[in-house]
Scaffold this active site. Sequence first.
Site: not given
Length: 364
Positions: A58, A300
């Site tokens: 912004e 994993a």
Amino acid sequence: MSEKNVIHTKWMKRAIFLASLGKNTTSPNPRVGAVILDKNGSLISEGFHYKAGMPHAEAMAFNNLKKDAKGGSMYVNLEPCCHHGKTPPCVDKVISSGIKKVYVSIEDPDKRVAGKGIKLLKEAGIQVHLGLCKKESLDLNKAFIYKNITRKSYGVLKWAMSLDGRVALKNGKSKWITNKESRSRVHSFRAEFDAIIIGGNTLRKDNPLLTSRGKKTPEPLRVVFTKSLDLPSNANLWDCNEAKTLVIYDSSSANESYLPRIPKCVEVEKVSSDNPELIAEILARRGCNKVLWECGPKLATAAMRSNCIQEIITFIAPKVLGGENSMNPFGDFEFEEMHEIIKLSDFQVSLIGDDICVKSSFEN
Ligand SMILES: NC(=O)c1ccc[n+]([C@@H]2O[C@H](COP(=O)([O-])OP(=O)(O)OC[C@H]3O[C@@H](n4cnc5c(N)ncnc54)[C@H](OP(=O)(O)O)[C@@H]3O)[C@@H](O)[C@H]2O)c1
């Protein structure tokens, strides 16, 4: 969709596109883009957040203004902030600009904002429309949102395997299963991540470099998780000119007499167990929104079990490694019934030369 809605959607999509330009750089901050139209609906400025410490989207859009924004409107994919961080609150800028309408795609999950930014805009007499292109905005900032809600980094697990589902020969050799193009794709893909994680055994067997090969500056943090601390004194990861490295070890099982093998430029942190969740928490505290697990089957499996993995990416090569004892991507989850198995969704399949790339996430 009405003509008006088509126009609003067009500008919000532009804000989302601008936000995506900060894809590899905004972490720990979100990806945000902003568009400002004048009171007649003409584009007078736009901006996006590039990096933490630099102006928010912004503020960037206000800096780039070509005309007075009074009576105009703003499109922004994330609720404007209302707190003093490294930069001043964006809501103050929006209010003082005289903008009359603000289209916000999604609320900011950051507790310091979480609806307060929108409330302040409304209290200042600005019309706020929430929810335009919500799905796209949630998708763009899913790692930022996940980290803010769970206090853990969003995890993606990646592996390369042969057509018969092997990630390495039984002697641990795995270079190279996939083709050159896939490996180059992985280098680019790493640039989207804040950290890349492997286990101690992958370091010993593969001695990887784990960089984006310059596609991201600075390179993602390279992380080794070890239970034993039995790491070599020579390793590519010890070259801190390439990228930063962090070794995390489980103090309940590690032999700390190995610590001098790790060079001083490498950071070392100890944790009290081998639960991979601790890694996701440490990395979130360090500002990592999104992390890539490039580990072998043992880590994993542990990472999947402790909910550290939110998405999977698999490269499948048209090769057969064979061997009863060759490595699979995972160890044993000890499922006994079909309803226990892991189900995936959101499949995206692409061809990279003669390799297949499959992206998927977990079914909710
Ligand atoms: N094809 C592919 O995509 C791919 C990718 C990565 C690896 N690989 C292959 O996989 C093999 C290594 O497999 P790996 O399963 O041993 O992988 P790994 O990535 O080294 O993970 C296992 C290691 O992680 C550490 N660790 C820490 N916490 C753990 C936990 N809770 N559970 C399990 N391990 C934990 C241990 O290190 P310490 O032993 O140091 O204590 C353990 O040996 C290598 O041959 C490599 O080439 C293939």
